[in-house]
Design an enzyme around this catalytic site. Structure first.
Site, mmCIF file in Angstrom:
data_model
loop_
_atom_site.group_PDB
_atom_site.id
_atom_site.type_symbol
_atom_site.label_atom_id
_atom_site.label_comp_id
_atom_site.label_asym_id
_atom_site.label_seq_id
_atom_site.Cartn_x
_atom_site.Cartn_y
_atom_site.Cartn_z
ATOM 1 N N CYS A 77 49.950 13.620 38.576
ATOM 2 C CA CYS A 77 49.878 12.886 37.502
ATOM 3 C C CYS A 77 51.280 12.242 37.132
ATOM 4 C CB CYS A 77 49.853 13.861 35.892
ATOM 5 S SG CYS A 77 50.078 12.674 34.529
ATOM 6 N N LYS A 86 49.861 3.695 35.513
ATOM 7 C CA LYS A 86 49.738 2.888 34.388
ATOM 8 C C LYS A 86 50.979 2.072 34.135
ATOM 9 C CE LYS A 86 46.554 4.787 34.533
ATOM 10 N NZ LYS A 86 45.950 5.871 35.338
ATOM 11 N N GLY A 220 35.320 3.340 47.271
ATOM 12 C CA GLY A 220 34.976 4.328 46.074
ATOM 13 C C GLY A 220 35.465 3.558 44.697
ATOM 14 N N GLU A 243 31.117 0.868 46.977
ATOM 15 C CA GLU A 243 30.674 2.103 46.398
ATOM 16 C C GLU A 243 29.651 2.515 46.804
ATOM 17 O OE1 GLU A 243 32.114 4.521 44.081
ATOM 18 O OE2 GLU A 243 29.797 5.248 44.350
ATOM 19 N N GLY A 311 37.440 10.486 45.850
ATOM 20 C CA GLY A 311 37.702 11.636 44.941
ATOM 21 C C GLY A 311 38.652 12.713 45.438
ATOM 22 N N ALA A 360 44.125 14.909 33.846
ATOM 23 C CA ALA A 360 45.452 15.541 33.346
ATOM 24 C C ALA A 360 45.316 16.014 31.804
ATOM 25 C CB ALA A 360 46.798 14.282 33.348
ATOM 26 N N HIS A 485 42.044 -3.965 8.296
ATOM 27 C CA HIS A 485 41.893 -5.227 8.667
ATOM 28 C C HIS A 485 43.035 -6.048 8.962
ATOM 29 C CE1 HIS A 485 39.663 -8.972 9.084
ATOM 30 N NE2 HIS A 485 40.643 -9.224 8.291
HETATM 31 P P1 NAD Z 1 35.977 10.005 41.797
HETATM 32 O O1 NAD Z 1 35.230 11.322 42.107
HETATM 33 O O2 NAD Z 1 35.927 9.794 40.084
HETATM 34 O O3 NAD Z 1 35.198 8.475 42.554
HETATM 35 C C1 NAD Z 1 35.142 8.506 43.607
HETATM 36 C C2 NAD Z 1 33.910 7.517 43.945
HETATM 37 O O4 NAD Z 1 33.710 7.173 45.460
HETATM 38 C C3 NAD Z 1 32.744 7.794 43.359
HETATM 39 O O5 NAD Z 1 31.969 6.548 42.717
HETATM 40 C C4 NAD Z 1 31.679 8.160 44.567
HETATM 41 O O6 NAD Z 1 30.486 7.877 44.649
HETATM 42 C C5 NAD Z 1 32.603 7.039 45.752
HETATM 43 N N1 NAD Z 1 32.449 7.602 47.112
HETATM 44 C C6 NAD Z 1 32.464 8.512 47.556
HETATM 45 N N2 NAD Z 1 32.349 8.766 48.852
HETATM 46 C C7 NAD Z 1 32.249 7.382 49.372
HETATM 47 C C8 NAD Z 1 31.889 6.702 50.655
HETATM 48 N N3 NAD Z 1 32.161 7.354 51.779
HETATM 49 N N4 NAD Z 1 31.905 5.454 50.308
HETATM 50 C C9 NAD Z 1 31.913 4.911 49.277
HETATM 51 N N5 NAD Z 1 31.811 5.143 48.084
HETATM 52 C C10 NAD Z 1 32.213 6.898 48.118
HETATM 53 O O7 NAD Z 1 37.360 10.151 42.417
HETATM 54 P P2 NAD Z 1 38.663 9.227 42.259
HETATM 55 O O8 NAD Z 1 38.330 7.764 41.719
HETATM 56 O O9 NAD Z 1 39.317 9.280 43.680
HETATM 57 O O10 NAD Z 1 39.500 9.988 41.135
HETATM 58 C C11 NAD Z 1 39.690 11.380 41.602
HETATM 59 C C12 NAD Z 1 39.982 12.069 40.094
HETATM 60 O O11 NAD Z 1 40.971 11.500 39.479
HETATM 61 C C13 NAD Z 1 38.471 12.006 39.511
HETATM 62 O O12 NAD Z 1 38.272 13.059 38.712
HETATM 63 C C14 NAD Z 1 39.152 10.773 38.364
HETATM 64 O O13 NAD Z 1 38.575 10.859 37.238
HETATM 65 C C15 NAD Z 1 40.682 11.293 38.350
HETATM 66 N N6 NAD Z 1 41.347 10.142 37.773
HETATM 67 C C16 NAD Z 1 41.533 9.910 36.377
HETATM 68 C C17 NAD Z 1 42.237 8.667 36.198
HETATM 69 C C18 NAD Z 1 41.770 8.193 34.600
HETATM 70 O O14 NAD Z 1 41.416 9.123 34.016
HETATM 71 N N7 NAD Z 1 42.094 7.021 34.368
HETATM 72 C C19 NAD Z 1 42.518 7.671 36.935
HETATM 73 C C20 NAD Z 1 42.607 8.160 38.450
HETATM 74 C C21 NAD Z 1 42.206 9.468 38.686
#
Ligand code: NAD
Length: 506
Positions: A77, A86, A220, A243, A311, A360, A485
């Protein structure tokens, strides 16, 4: 308290009066008789889940050890996740505003130029400041921070667990504790056969690239993929999103995914859903990504860089769980409502826990739950439908509770209210009319089941909705709750009204 324990404690406090010396002694764990100290809780991992558990544990009066393998506290994080991304998004926001400076009556800027080195420097300074903040908090709360790689050694013996800690120099020591919290975090998943480098990027490498790339393929469309797409598009990168699933941000309400796709496309981002990536090859100028599109047609996209954002995998290997009764499901740890595993006295929090999103703020709350249980204090188990999800894209997303589809799936008769930011006066003032607020409510009792926001400050606005769900608020209660408001938050008031077909400003 055992005599040896009290002398170890005194030693920490005494050294602490001398600032820097304290830090070295405590971090290396060299001069403390660690082997003789029995902690109430030893936490393995110093990310948000681990360090929050450490601080709250100390606030409860527990004797806490925090074991961290890297040199700095903060985890993904702070170093390569929430905080640096961010920070970059804020730069992107300022940059986007500057493009419209004349509209806001700011003349004489000319053509702004991007000093990327300064952008990265600011990001790094923010991280450094927060690392120092964490070091201060550990000292203030008298948490013993131990540098090294922690591993469980088996079940407790006479109610005491032994954690093996291997230091950077290979020296091995034992930390004894009545309870252990595993908070080891996660790593970005890679596509088979690929390795991250300066062209094939994960969330780590992309945060220190020398310049924004001219073109970027993002594999992704979860939070990581969408946030980096948003940042680099602002800085002029040609972004292509691939995606696999039929929609972007698939965990969100369908209407949110649709609106984000529409607005990303409007920003010039090439969004491809239902795309199956077949091959990623390096070329002289960057990468070539071969994929099958939604119609089953083979496609090729060349770009300077590719971001793999498919992911994260929990770090559950090589932490000694095989020697315990801890149970795994799909590589993640099973816990009860107190975050305790099947091994008594061993808890798990953060990205390694099955059934909770890898966020986080979830890890941090799980840490607080675990130490409350350890301290014998009251706590509330984490409820999945009370977790805010925030995606810091432009436009932002903030959501909590059930989506419309989920609410129907679990048997609710639902009523939906939707209010567009186009009808909100503060949105006009801040120059951003994109998006909407969507309320999902139970038709019979009016209980609010889910709130889904896409638009300006959505990640801040969602806090009200989280409180409403936590307090089991109804549409009627919220329709008569005064919202100041002019505020963006008034959009929620209008959206609550819209559930009954009675929004004022639309
Ligand atoms: P995620 O699992 O949220 O999303 C991964 C995406 O990749 C999914 O939509 C999946 O369908 C797609 N995908 C998987 N394999 C693929 C492929 N071969 N080709 C195309 N698409 C594919 O993972 P992330 O975005 O890497 O994030 C990881 C974790 O970290 C998650 O739990 C996320 O919520 C967290 N995170 C949160 C924040 C936030 O809260 N703002 C920011 C960054 C990360």
């Amino acid at each position: 308290m055992h005599e040896a324990e009290s002398s170890a404690c005194a030693s920490v406090r005494l050294n602490c009066w001398f600032g820097v010396r304290c830090k070295i002694h405590v971090r290396l764990g060299m001069e403390l008789p660690l082997a003789e100290t029995i902690f109430d809780v030893a936490i393995i991992g110093g990310g948000p889940a681990g360090y929050t558990a450490a601080i709250r544990g100390a606030e409860y009066g527990l004797k806490v050890a925090l074991i961290e393998k890297t040199e700095k506290l903060g985890g993904t994080c702070l170093h390569v996740g929430c905080i640096p991304t961010k920070a970059l998004l804020f730069n992107a926001e300022i940059w986007d505003h500057l493009k419209h400076a004349a509209e806001y009556g700011i003349a004489g800027i000319g053509t702004p130029t991007l000093d990327w080195a300064a952008v990265l420097k600011r990001k790094n300074a923010i991280i450094t400041k927060h690392v120092k903040g964490l070091e201060f908090l550990m000292k203030k709360n008298k948490v013993t921070v131990i540098s090294g790689y922690g591993r469980l050694t088996g079940s407790a013996s006479d109610g005491v667990h032994s954690v093996e800690v291997t230091g950077a120099d290979g020296a091995v020591s034992q930390v004894k504790a009545k309870n252990v919290i595993l908070a080891t975090g996660s790593d970005a998943k890679m596509l088979p056969g690929l390795e991250a480098d300066s062209t094939i990027l994960t969330n780590i490498e992309i945060l220190s690239i020398e310049q924004p790339p001219k073109s970027l393929v993002v594999i992704g469309a979860g939070a990581v993929g969408m946030e980096f797409s948003s940042i680099f598009r602002s800085f002029g990168t040609e972004v292509t999103i691939l995606e696999f699933l039929p929609r972007v941000v698939p965990v969100e309400d369908e209407e949110i995914s649709k609106e984000l796709t529409r607005l990303f496309k409007k920003r010039g981002i090439d969004v491809n859903t239902g795309a199956r990536v077949e091959k990623v090859e390096k070329t002289e100028s960057g990468v070539k990504v071969t994929y099958t599109d939604v119609n089953g047609k083979p496609q090729v996209k060349e770009a300077e860089k590719v971001l793999v954002a498919v992911g994260r995998a929990g770090r559950t290997e090589n932490i000694g769980m095989d020697k315990t009764k801890v149970e795994l499901e799909r590589g993640l740890i099973k816990v009860d409502g107190a975050q305790e595993t099947a091994e008594p006295g061993v808890f798990a929090v953060g990205d390694i826990v099955v059934g909770l999103p890898q966020l986080a703020h979830v890890g941090a709350m799980a840490g607080m739950v675990a130490v409350a249980k350890i301290a014998g204090r009251t706590f509330r188990p984490i409820r999945r439908d009370r977790i805010p999800g925030c995606t810091y894209t432009e436009p932002q997303i903030g959501s909590v509770g059930l989506t419309e589809t989920q609410a129907k799936e679990v048997g609710h008769e639902v009523k939906v209210g939707k209010f567009p930011f186009a009808g909100n006066s503060k949105a006009t003032i801040v120059g951003n009319h994109d998006g909407f607020v969507k309320i999902v409510a139970d038709a019979k009792y009016g209980e609010i089941l889910g709130v889904h926001i896409i638009g300006p400050q959505a990640t801040e606005l969602i806090a009200e909705a989280v409180a409403v769900l936590e307090l089991e608020g109804t549409v009627e209660e919220m329709m008569f709750t005064i919202h100041a408001h002019p505020t963006l938050a008034e959009s929620l008031l209008d959206a609550f009204g819209a559930v009954e077909g009675m929004a004022i400003n639309a």
